[in-house]
Write a protein that holds these residues in place. Structure first.
Motif, PDB file in Angstrom:
ATOM      1  N   PRO A  90     -41.699 -23.017  -7.750  1.00 25.30           N
ATOM      2  CA  PRO A  90     -41.556 -21.611  -7.360  1.00 25.30           C
ATOM      3  C   PRO A  90     -41.019 -21.435  -5.941  1.00 25.30           C
ATOM      4  N   ASN A  91     -40.517 -20.233  -5.701  1.00 23.99           N
ATOM      5  CA  ASN A  91     -40.105 -19.857  -4.360  1.00 23.99           C
ATOM      6  C   ASN A  91     -41.268 -20.018  -3.384  1.00 23.99           C
ATOM      7  N   SER A  92     -40.931 -20.242  -2.132  1.00 29.15           N
ATOM      8  CA  SER A  92     -41.947 -20.431  -1.095  1.00 29.15           C
ATOM      9  C   SER A  92     -41.348 -20.009   0.240  1.00 29.15           C
ATOM     10  N   ILE A  93     -42.126 -20.134   1.306  1.00 28.37           N
ATOM     11  CA  ILE A  93     -41.648 -19.760   2.641  1.00 28.37           C
ATOM     12  C   ILE A  93     -41.832 -20.928   3.607  1.00 28.37           C
ATOM     13  N   ASP A  94     -41.026 -20.912   4.638  1.00 27.83           N
ATOM     14  CA  ASP A  94     -41.148 -21.880   5.729  1.00 27.83           C
ATOM     15  C   ASP A  94     -42.117 -21.296   6.754  1.00 27.83           C
ATOM     16  N   PRO A  95     -43.301 -21.871   6.918  1.00 31.79           N
ATOM     17  CA  PRO A  95     -44.293 -21.273   7.832  1.00 31.79           C
ATOM     18  C   PRO A  95     -43.878 -21.316   9.292  1.00 31.79           C
ATOM     19  N   ASP A  96     -42.903 -22.171   9.628  1.00 30.09           N
ATOM     20  CA  ASP A  96     -42.419 -22.176  11.016  1.00 30.09           C
ATOM     21  C   ASP A  96     -41.611 -20.914  11.319  1.00 30.09           C
ATOM     22  N   LEU A  97     -41.078 -20.292  10.273  1.00 32.87           N
ATOM     23  CA  LEU A  97     -40.236 -19.108  10.439  1.00 32.87           C
ATOM     24  C   LEU A  97     -40.998 -17.830  10.115  1.00 32.87           C
ATOM     25  N   TYR A  98     -41.687 -17.828   9.001  1.00 33.63           N
ATOM     26  CA  TYR A  98     -42.403 -16.626   8.550  1.00 33.63           C
ATOM     27  C   TYR A  98     -43.859 -16.736   8.993  1.00 33.63           C
ATOM     28  N   ARG A  99     -44.154 -16.033  10.092  1.00 36.02           N
ATOM     29  CA  ARG A  99     -45.477 -16.125  10.709  1.00 36.02           C
ATOM     30  C   ARG A  99     -45.735 -14.846  11.504  1.00 36.02           C
ATOM     31  N   ASP A 100     -46.836 -14.796  12.147  1.00 31.77           N
ATOM     32  CA  ASP A 100     -47.190 -13.640  12.970  1.00 31.77           C
ATOM     33  C   ASP A 100     -46.626 -13.830  14.373  1.00 31.77           C
ATOM     34  N   TYR A 101     -45.641 -13.015  14.750  1.00 34.21           N
ATOM     35  CA  TYR A 101     -45.035 -13.088  16.077  1.00 34.21           C
ATOM     36  C   TYR A 101     -45.748 -12.174  17.077  1.00 34.21           C
ATOM     37  N   GLY A 102     -46.747 -11.443  16.612  1.00 32.25           N
ATOM     38  CA  GLY A 102     -47.464 -10.535  17.506  1.00 32.25           C
ATOM     39  C   GLY A 102     -46.655  -9.327  17.915  1.00 32.25           C
ATOM     40  N   VAL A 103     -45.703  -8.925  17.078  1.00 29.89           N
ATOM     41  CA  VAL A 103     -44.825  -7.802  17.400  1.00 29.89           C
ATOM     42  C   VAL A 103     -45.568  -6.485  17.179  1.00 29.89           C
ATOM     43  N   TRP A 104     -45.303  -5.502  18.022  1.00 26.11           N
ATOM     44  CA  TRP A 104     -45.888  -4.161  17.868  1.00 26.11           C
ATOM     45  C   TRP A 104     -45.407  -3.539  16.565  1.00 26.11           C
ATOM     46  N   LYS A 105     -46.324  -2.923  15.836  1.00 24.35           N
ATOM     47  CA  LYS A 105     -46.003  -2.336  14.543  1.00 24.35           C
ATOM     48  C   LYS A 105     -45.284  -0.999  14.730  1.00 24.35           C
ATOM     49  N   SER A 106     -43.976  -1.063  14.901  1.00 21.63           N
ATOM     50  CA  SER A 106     -43.176   0.132  15.192  1.00 21.63           C
ATOM     51  C   SER A 106     -42.506   0.737  13.967  1.00 21.63           C
ATOM     52  N   ILE A 107     -42.552   0.053  12.817  1.00 22.68           N
ATOM     53  CA  ILE A 107     -41.872   0.529  11.609  1.00 22.68           C
ATOM     54  C   ILE A 107     -42.945   0.884  10.578  1.00 22.68           C
ATOM     55  N   PRO A 108     -43.135   2.159  10.257  1.00 19.38           N
ATOM     56  CA  PRO A 108     -44.160   2.529   9.262  1.00 19.38           C
ATOM     57  C   PRO A 108     -43.898   1.899   7.901  1.00 19.38           C
ATOM     58  N   VAL A 109     -42.683   2.087   7.389  1.00 16.23           N
ATOM     59  CA  VAL A 109     -42.327   1.529   6.084  1.00 16.23           C
ATOM     60  C   VAL A 109     -40.932   0.924   6.187  1.00 16.23           C
ATOM     61  N   LEU A 110     -40.778  -0.299   5.716  1.00 13.44           N
ATOM     62  CA  LEU A 110     -39.493  -0.983   5.745  1.00 13.44           C
ATOM     63  C   LEU A 110     -39.022  -1.250   4.320  1.00 13.44           C
ATOM     64  N   PHE A 111     -37.789  -0.842   4.019  1.00 15.78           N
ATOM     65  CA  PHE A 111     -37.132  -1.205   2.764  1.00 15.78           C
ATOM     66  C   PHE A 111     -35.988  -2.151   3.122  1.00 15.78           C
ATOM     67  N   ALA A 112     -36.130  -3.409   2.719  1.00 19.73           N
ATOM     68  CA  ALA A 112     -35.099  -4.400   3.008  1.00 19.73           C
ATOM     69  C   ALA A 112     -34.733  -5.085   1.700  1.00 19.73           C
ATOM     70  N   GLY A 113     -33.469  -5.065   1.366  1.00 16.25           N
ATOM     71  CA  GLY A 113     -33.039  -5.724   0.136  1.00 16.25           C
ATOM     72  C   GLY A 113     -32.140  -4.840  -0.693  1.00 16.25           C
ATOM     73  N   ASN A 114     -31.783  -5.369  -1.841  1.00 14.97           N
ATOM     74  CA  ASN A 114     -30.839  -4.681  -2.716  1.00 14.97           C
ATOM     75  C   ASN A 114     -31.474  -3.441  -3.325  1.00 14.97           C
ATOM     76  N   ASN A 115     -30.630  -2.450  -3.629  1.00 20.16           N
ATOM     77  CA  ASN A 115     -31.123  -1.196  -4.195  1.00 20.16           C
ATOM     78  C   ASN A 115     -30.307  -0.805  -5.416  1.00 20.16           C
ATOM     79  N   THR A 116     -29.840  -1.803  -6.173  1.00 20.07           N
ATOM     80  CA  THR A 116     -29.051  -1.531  -7.363  1.00 20.07           C
ATOM     81  C   THR A 116     -29.966  -1.262  -8.551  1.00 20.07           C
ATOM     82  N   ALA A 117     -29.339  -1.042  -9.720  1.00 22.29           N
ATOM     83  CA  ALA A 117     -30.109  -0.782 -10.943  1.00 22.29           C
ATOM     84  C   ALA A 117     -30.999  -1.947 -11.323  1.00 22.29           C
ATOM     85  N   LEU A 118     -30.738  -3.135 -10.775  1.00 19.99           N
ATOM     86  CA  LEU A 118     -31.556  -4.304 -11.062  1.00 19.99           C
ATOM     87  C   LEU A 118     -32.978  -4.143 -10.510  1.00 19.99           C
ATOM     88  N   TYR A 119     -33.161  -3.187  -9.608  1.00 18.74           N
ATOM     89  CA  TYR A 119     -34.455  -2.988  -8.939  1.00 18.74           C
ATOM     90  C   TYR A 119     -34.960  -1.562  -9.193  1.00 18.74           C
TER      91      TYR A 119
END
Length: 804
Positions: free
Chosen positions: A140-169
């Motif tokens: 299965p798909n997985s993530i690289d923990p060296d990249l995807y982690r908690d950077y301690g960034v301020w939560k400035s974005i209430p809701v994020l939509f990132a990715g494709n928005n075609t009929a496939l979704y």
């Protein structure tokens, strides 16, 4: 002194990726190697080579061959002598979506490489290609923990939509429309998958991970297949709250609603977000639990399924086989049985439901109904081969052989000319031969039947036998047909039939395609009984013996033969036509910009019109049981857009079109056109001077009674239907007050503007879209407690800082 490496050695035959592909695709390529390197000493080979020579140099314990990559600009290495060193285990890696058009090419690659065990990254792979489920495991798909982690960034974005928005979704499309109306949202466009020379302004790698980390909620889904995609792990790994569609695969991965993620749909998502925005402790607990789940179970450090297989394969006894109880569970040895390797997951994607429903109608000979479902599936996934084969079957049954040939040629063209496999899917080639029999001369069918003589499948061999019966010519069948041997596996699953039933069906197809003389030849042959087919089989055995020496001496990586040139030529013609269409389209669109829309909606630039596009998207994306157009006209773009949107829905909707003016005072019902199957026309309704309001109310009551409708979910009013009496607009206002979605055109008209103001001020509806400057203005209003049960919209009016 040489150091001892305890890891087994793996040679990974990986594609040579196009450097101009989007950066996130190139990152996935590197992530696969990094994940394998956690458990193996990995050697990557991405160039043409000799397999025996590579094994002599590197002495691998295991080899892995990547396949199924659907990007024509990526190059698969040519590997000769692939059957050497038989003592070294070989695996195939299906690196594609579960429904990808590269699957047929993958099966061709694996057959010629002599590989019979596969891994796939898609958890729905077995469900979408059941022919290989007994030989398939999931990595299965997985993530690289060296990249995807908690950077301690301020939560400035209430809701994020990132990715494709075609009929496939479809889930993501619904969520984006609904949530973005209620909460401040950042929407990041997807770059697509095609190679691009210009620099792409998208975030990849650490900038993307930091953007996730800066978000409170990130909705994401696994396409209409309900797959587990990388975003499902990337989002919680960066300490953001995953909002997603519930699925068996996600539950198998350990996700639990309101414990470590939010499972939601359009009915409850706003309530759940509102609760969590107002209960920070509960939100923090979910985010932390999601973070812990992913970093404990779904990083590259836990994706050791290929190593598990390697070790179990070494330890397996003759009476044992390897089983994977679930896509996220460890592999184990069990007593041999013919069951699937991957158990316990059946995502039940929408596209598969459409195919299954269509297959039921096809079996009942309801070809128009089946075709409608297959076309809907093809609209969701235009590149998927399965609906195209079935559409070809519908057209053959309906007698349209040329269109059937066009449908079946599309997936074959991709496999041979773009993926550049050695041969096509055998079932697709079988029905290419049948469509050729129905539309061209028999000599052409003979040439097709003799193409790819090593390709072996029951459906294909029957098609070849049919050509032999009709032509009296020798048809080369694969060596060993009729013996106990493995057929080439196909991505298509057709009902099991015996020879008699198959040839009877062929006769029906030939008759429908006006080839009754050929059908009669087949029937006469079948009337001789079972001896006829036995005789044909015996003659084909002799033909095989004549060709056995030639086939056994052929290279196992066989090059495409003569018929492939047809598909290469067809691809070139397609590209030329596409270029010409773009030129013509630009010219016609320019004319429409100067003189107004004049082409049919599905061809016109009105598809890109702000208001008409909004009508189409709203009708397609929201659950609309019944809709009404007041002032409808077949030529009006609003009517056309609404019809197109409703026809693209997952569920069947009813649309009533009421034409105003120009006819008798009593509305009549007009017959729908074939392409307007969901539409019922009334009118023209000519309102007499006097009490126009009561006349309109009576017409609406009759329409509701005729259609068993108590209220309409959507009402579109065409302001160009000029009615002068105020009573009509009062009756229209009463109808609009009870309607969930109100779409008003020509709002600058004083009477329509008055309705618009009254609806706003009354508070039952809220304006979701409007533009006073587009033509004579439009407005879209939504009933406040009609869609989500809320009386006012939530807002994100303070920064969230507690999730650092």
């Amino acid at each position: 002194m040489a150091t001892f490496d305890p890891k087994p050695k793996l040679v990974f035959f990986q594609y040579k990726y196009d450097d101009e592909l989007p950066a996130f695709l190139l990152a996935h390529k590197r992530e696969h190697v990094k994940c394998l390197s956690e458990f193996f000493n990995v050697v990557v080979v991405d160039h043409d080579c000799d397999y025996a020579h590579i094994c002599d140099i590197h002495h691998p314990d295991l080899t892995l061959f990547e396949g199924g990559v659907p990007f024509p600009s990526c190059r698969r290495p040519k590997v000769s002598s692939a059957h050497a060193n038989a003592h070294i285990p070989k695996l195939g890696l299906l690196n594609s979506d579960a429904f990808c058009c590269g699957r047929a090419g993958f099966l061709s690659d694996m057959d010629h490489l002599g590989i019979t065990t596969y891994f796939a990254i898609a958890t729905a792979a077995a469900e979408n290609t059941p022919a290989i489920s007994d030989s398939l495991f999931i990595w299965p798909n997985s993530i690289d923990p060296d990249l995807y982690r908690d950077y301690g960034v301020w939560k400035s974005i209430p809701v994020l939509f990132a990715g494709n928005n075609t009929a496939l979704y479809p889930w993501r499309q619904r969520m984006m429309r609904l949530i973005s109306k209620n909460y401040s949202s950042l929407i990041c466009n997807h770059p697509g998958y095609a190679p691009r020379r210009e620099q792409q302004q998208i975030r990849v790698g650490e900038p993307y991970a930091r953007m996730l980390n800066a978000s409170v909620f990130v909705p994401s889904c696994g396409t209409l297949a309900k797959e587990v995609v990388r975003k499902h792990f990337e989002i919680p790994a960066c300490k953001s709250c995953l909002v997603t569609e519930s699925s068996p695969a996600l539950q198998a991965a350990g996700f639990i609603d309101m414990v470590n993620c939010v499972f939601a749909d359009e009915h409850d998502v706003l309530d759940k977000l509102s609760f969590l925005f107002n209960n920070q402790d509960a939100l923090e607990a979910i985010v932390q639990a999601g973070f812990d789940l992913v970093h404990r179970s779904h990083t590259i450090k836990q994706r050791n399924q290929i190593l598990q297989w390697y070790e179990l394969n070494k330890a397996a006894q003759p009476h044992q086989r390897i089983l994977q109880p679930g896509p996220f569970e460890p592999l184990r040895l069990v007593d041999a049985s013919p069951t699937s390797n991957v158990a316990g997951i059946a995502p039940g994607g929408l596209h598969l439901r459409l195919l299954q429903q269509g297959d039921q109608l096809l079996a009942q000979r309801n070809y128009e109904g089946a075709e409608r479902l297959y076309l809907k599936c093809a609209q969701y996934i235009p590149w998927m081969p399965e609906p195209k084969l079935r559409l070809a079957l519908c057209d053959l049954r309906k007698g349209n052989a040329s269109r059937a040939l066009s449908w079946i040629s599309e997936p074959i063209q991709f496999t041979l000319s773009e993926y550049r496999a050695a041969d096509p899917d055998p079932v697709e080639w079988a029905y290419f031969i049948v469509a050729t029999l129905c539309s061209k001369d028999i000599a052409e069918a003979v040439r097709c039947a003799n193409q790819f003589p090593w390709l072996d499948h029951e459906e294909l061999n029957r098609a070849r036998r049919a050509v032999a019966i009709l032509s009296g010519r020798k048809i080369v069948l694969p060596a060993g047909v009729g013996e106990h041997r493995e057929h080439r596996r196909s991505i298509h699953q057709l009902p099991q039939r015996n020879d008699q039933a198959w040839f009877t069906s062929l006769c029906d197809i030939l008759t429908a395609c006006k080839r009754a003389n050929l059908a009669e030849q087949i029937r006469n042959y079948l009337n001789r009984g079972s001896a006829a087919l036995a005789d044909l089989n015996n003659r084909n055995v002799a033909i095989r013996q004549e060709n056995n020496d030639e086939l056994s001496n052929a290279s196992l990586t066989l090059p495409p033969q003569g018929k492939t040139r047809y598909f290469e030529w067809r691809l070139r013609i397609y590209k030329v036509r596409a270029g010409l269409k773009q030129l013509v389209k630009r010219g016609l669109y320019g004319a429409e910009a100067r003189y107004g829309y004049f082409m049919p909606h599905h061809l016109s630039s009105s598809r890109n019109d702000e208001f008409y596009g909004l009508i189409h998207d709203l009708a397609r994306g929201e659950k609309i049981g019944a809709a009404l157009v007041v002032g409808a006209d077949r030529r009006w773009r609003g009517t056309q857009a609404l019809i197109a949107g409703l026809r693209a829905q997952e569920e069947i909707s009813r649309l009533v079109c009421l034409k105003i003016g120009g006819g008798s005072g009593d509305p009549f019902v007009g017959a729908p056109r074939p392409e307007e199957d969901c539409v019922k026309w009334y009118g023209p309704l000519d309102l007499d001077p006097g009490d126009m309001g009561e006349q309109f109310r009576n017409s609406i009551r009759r329409i509701k009674d005729d259609n068993n409708v108590t209220s309409f979910d959507l009402l579109l009013f065409n302001g160009s239907a000029r009615v002068q009496e105020d009573g009509f607009y009062e009756a229209l206002y009463e109808l609009l007050r009870e309607t969930k979605y109100v779409l008003l055109d020509d709002v600058s008209d004083v009477r329509i503007h008055d309705i618009y103001r009254r609806l706003k001020s009354e508070g039952r509806h809220r304006v979701t879209d409007e533009n006073p400057s587009l033509r004579n203005g439009y407005a879209v209003l939504e009933k406040r407690n009609g869609n989500n049960g809320r009386t006012n919209a939530s807002s994100f009016d303070r920064p969230v800082t507690t999730l650092s």
